[in-house]
Design an enzyme around this catalytic site. Structure first.
Site, PDB file in Angstrom:
ATOM      1  N   HIS A  82       0.845  -1.200   0.000  1.00 60.32           N
ATOM      2  CA  HIS A  82       0.000   0.000   0.000  1.00 60.32           C
ATOM      3  C   HIS A  82       0.876   1.244   0.000  1.00 60.32           C
ATOM      4  CE1 HIS A  82      -4.186  -1.543   1.332  1.00 60.32           C
ATOM      5  NE2 HIS A  82      -3.612  -2.356   0.482  1.00 60.32           N
ATOM      6  N   TYR A 210      -9.498   5.447   7.164  1.00 56.05           N
ATOM      7  CA  TYR A 210      -9.692   5.821   8.574  1.00 56.05           C
ATOM      8  C   TYR A 210     -10.700   6.971   8.576  1.00 56.05           C
ATOM      9  CZ  TYR A 210      -5.392   3.266   9.782  1.00 56.05           C
ATOM     10  OH  TYR A 210      -4.443   2.294   9.975  1.00 56.05           O
ATOM     11  N   PRO A 302      -5.033   0.117  18.616  1.00 54.05           N
ATOM     12  CA  PRO A 302      -4.797  -0.395  17.251  1.00 54.05           C
ATOM     13  C   PRO A 302      -4.736   0.690  16.173  1.00 54.05           C
ATOM     14  CG  PRO A 302      -7.035  -0.898  17.970  1.00 54.05           C
ATOM     15  CD  PRO A 302      -6.329  -0.333  19.153  1.00 54.05           C
ATOM     16  N   LYS A 306       0.406  -0.362  15.174  1.00 46.79           N
ATOM     17  CA  LYS A 306       1.819  -0.391  15.578  1.00 46.79           C
ATOM     18  C   LYS A 306       2.209  -1.602  16.433  1.00 46.79           C
ATOM     19  CE  LYS A 306       3.108   3.146  13.380  1.00 46.79           C
ATOM     20  NZ  LYS A 306       3.700   2.779  12.100  1.00 46.79           N
ATOM     21  N   TYR A 394       3.552   6.597  10.124  1.00 46.34           N
ATOM     22  CA  TYR A 394       2.687   5.470   9.753  1.00 46.34           C
ATOM     23  C   TYR A 394       3.496   4.358   9.087  1.00 46.34           C
ATOM     24  CZ  TYR A 394      -1.519   3.029   8.243  1.00 46.34           C
ATOM     25  OH  TYR A 394      -2.501   2.079   8.069  1.00 46.34           O
TER      26      TYR A 394
HETATM   27  C1  PHB Z   1      -6.569  -4.319  10.535  1.00 45.41           C
HETATM   28  O1  PHB Z   1      -6.598  -4.583   9.324  1.00 45.41           O
HETATM   29  O2  PHB Z   1      -6.947  -5.144  11.375  1.00 45.41           O
HETATM   30  C2  PHB Z   1      -6.075  -2.991  10.971  1.00 45.41           C
HETATM   31  C3  PHB Z   1      -5.516  -2.131  10.041  1.00 45.41           C
HETATM   32  C4  PHB Z   1      -5.068  -0.896  10.453  1.00 45.41           C
HETATM   33  C5  PHB Z   1      -5.180  -0.514  11.762  1.00 45.41           C
HETATM   34  C6  PHB Z   1      -5.723  -1.374  12.702  1.00 45.41           C
HETATM   35  C7  PHB Z   1      -6.174  -2.617  12.313  1.00 45.41           C
HETATM   36  O3  PHB Z   1      -4.753   0.718  12.136  1.00 45.41           O
END
Ligand code: PHB
Ligand code: APR
Length: 400
Positions: A82, A210, A302, A306, A394
Site C-alpha cells: 500500500h 480511517y 490499534p 503499531k 505510519y
Molecule cells: C486491521 O486490518 O486489522 C487494521 C488495520 C489498520 C489498523 C488497525 C487494524 O490501524
C-alpha cells in the site's frame, strides 16, 4: 524450589523464550539462524495461537526482517503493498500518498499469516516449541543462571539458560517477575473499544480508510482481495453479540462518506469481537537476565497498527544485542537494550495516541476539544508538512 520436587531437568539452552506469539517466534527464527540455541514455551496450542485475528499492516522494518530470516515468500506473493491510505471526516475523503510524500509504503498482510509463516520456518529449523505448558515461572533472573520452570502433561520441568526473553504478551508472567521497586508502568485507557468484523467480501477500496465521523470512528481494512476487515468505535463495555451483522453494516455505512458506503459489499461476518483501547509502557524493559519484547512490555491502541511492528523492532534490538554477546563477548548491547527499545517504543506510543485522539469521538470532550480536533484534521488535510510527518510515522520510524 527445584530441589524437592520431581523435576525433569531439561538441557540448558542459551535463550529461553516465554511466549510463542509473533515476538517469540520471530526472535527464535533469528536466533536459530545465527546458531544461538533457544526453546519456546507457549501456554496455548498452535491452533489457538493461529486463530487470533490482529492488525495486518507491516512497516518496512518488519517486512525486511521477515525477508532476512527467510519467511518473506508468501508475504511477497500474497501481501498487498500500500502506497498510502485514505482519511475521512465521514463526509469528505482525502488520500495520503506515502510514496509521493516520503517514498515509502507499507505491506498489508495479516498477523495470523505472519505467525503461520514463522511456525512453518521454525519447524524446518527444528526449534523446539513446547505448547500447552502451564504454570510457567521465571527464577533467579538477577543471577548468571536464570531458570524457567513449568508443568507439561502433569510433570514439572526446569530449564537453566543464559538469558530469558519475555515474549508472553500483556498477561504473561515475565513482566510480573521484575520487582515492583524497579518497575514503572505508564498507562492510558480510552473510553471506547473497536467492534471488528471479518467478512468474505471484497474490500470497499484498495487503500485503508480511517474515518472520523461525528457518529464515531470507523476503519475499512482488508486481509486480501476477497476478505475484508471493518471496525467501528463502540463504548468500552459493549458486547459483540449485542450487534447483528445488519446493525454493524448499517452503522458502518453511516460513518463513511456516501460515495464509499454505496459501494460496500456486505455478507455474513466470520468473526466479530470487541477490542479495548489502551496505551501502556513498562520501564525498564529488562531486569538482570530477563528481556521483555512486544506486548509483554507495551500495548498500543490499534489506531495505526503499531503493535506487531513494535514487537518486531524490540526483537531486532534484542537479537542484535544477543548476537553481540555470543559473537563478540560484549554485553553492552544487552545493557542498553531497554533504553534503545524504549526510545522507539515511546515514539510509536505517541503516534498511536495522537491518531487515536484525532480520529475518535470522546464522550468527555468539551465543545472546545471537539473544535480543536476538527482544526487538527483540517490541518492534516491541507498541510504537506503535516502529511509528511504522518507518513513518516505510519510507514515506520527508522530503527536507529
Ligand atoms: C486491521 O486490518 O486489522 C487494521 C488495520 C489498520 C489498523 C488497525 C487494524 O490501524
Ligand atoms: N506461559 C507461556 N506462554 C504464555 C503465557 C504463559 N504464562 N502467557 C501468555 N503466553 C503466550 C500467549 O499465549 C501468546 O501466544 O505468549 C504469547 C504472546 O503473544 P502476543 O500476545 O501476540 O504478543 P507478542 O508476541 O508480543 O506480539 C505482539 O501481537 O498481541 C499482538 O497487538 C499485538 O500485534 C501485537 C503483537
Amino acid at each position: 524450589m527445584s530441589s524437592n520436587k520431581d523435576f525433569v531437568r531439561e538441557m540448558r539452552v542459551q535463550v529461553a523464550i516465554v511466549g510463542g506469539g509473533p515476538s517469540g517466534l520471530l526472535l527464535a527464527q533469528k536466533l536459530s539462524r545465527a546458531g544461538i540455541e533457544c526453546q519456546i514455551l507457549e501456554r496455548r496450542s498452535r491452533r489457538y495461537v493461529l486463530s487470533r485475528i490482529r492488525a495486518g499492516v507491516l512497516e518496512r522494518g518488519t517486512v525486511d526482517q521477515l525477508r532476512q530470516v527467510g519467511v518473506g515468500g508468501r508475504m511477497d506473493f500474497q501481501g498487498l503493498e500500500h502506497h498510502g491510505c485514505l482519511l475521512s471526516d465521514g463526509d469528505q475523503i482525502f488520500s495520503l500518498n506515502f510514496h509521493k510524500l516520503i517514498g515509502k509504503s507499507v505491506m498489508v498482510y495479516g498477523q495470523t499469516e505472519v505467525t503461520r509463516d514463522l511456525y512453518d520456518a521454525l519447524d524446518r529449523s527444528g526449534v523446539v516449541i513446547r505448547h500447552n505448558v502451564e504454570e510457567v515461572s521465571l527464577h533467579d533472573i538477577d543471577t548468571d543462571a536464570p531458570r524457567v520452570t513449568w508443568q507439561e502433561n502433569g510433570q514439572f520441568h526446569e530449564m537453566v539458560c543464559d538469558y530469558i526473553a519475555g515474549c508472553d504478551g500483556f498477561y504473561g508472567p515475565s513482566r510480573a517477575t521484575i520487582p515492583d521497586s524497579v518497575k514503572h508502568e505508564f498507562e492510558r485507557s480510552y473510553p471506547f473499544g473497536w467492534l471488528g468484523i471479518l467478512s468474505k467480501t471484497p474490500p470497499v477500496e484498495d487503500e485503508l480508510i480511517y474515518s472520523r465521523s461525528p457518529r464515531g470512528f470507523a476503519l475499512a481494512s482488508m486481509r486480501n482481495p476477497s476478505l475484508s476487515r471493518y471496525y467501528i468505535q463502540v463504548p468500552a463495555d459493549e458486547k459483540a453479540d449485542q450487534w447483528s451483522d445488519e446493525q454493524f453494516w448499517s452503522e458502518l455505512r453511516r460513518r463513511l462518506p456516501e460515495k464509499v458506503s454505496q459501494k460496500i459489499v456486505t455478507g455474513p461476518s466470520i468473526e466479530k469481537s470487541v477490542a479495548p483501547l489502551r496505551s501502556f509502557v513498562c520501564e525498564p524493559m529488562s531486569y538482570g537476565r530477563l528481556f521483555l519484547c512486544g506486548d509483554a512490555a507495551h500495548i498500543v491502541p490499534p489506531t495505526g497498527a503499531k503493535g506487531l511492528n513494535l514487537a518486531a523492532s524490540d526483537v531486532h534490538y534484542l537479537f542484535e544485542a544477543l548476537r553481540e554477546y555470543y559473537d563478540d563477548q560484549s554485553s553492552s548491547g544487552l545493557q542498553n537494550y531497554s533504553d534503545t527499545a524504549l526510545r522507539r517504543v515511546w515514539k510509536s506510543m505517541r503516534f498511536s495516541w495522537s491518531l487515536t485522539h484525532l480520529m475518535h469521538i470522546f464522550p468527555n470532550h468539551t465543545r472546545f476539544d471537539a473544535r480543536i480536533q476538527i482544526a487538527e484534521f483540517r490541518y492534516l488535510r491541507q498541510s504537506t508538512a503535516a502529511q509528511r510527518a504522518f507518513a513518516e510515522n505510519y510507514t515506520g520510524l527508522p530503527y536507529h
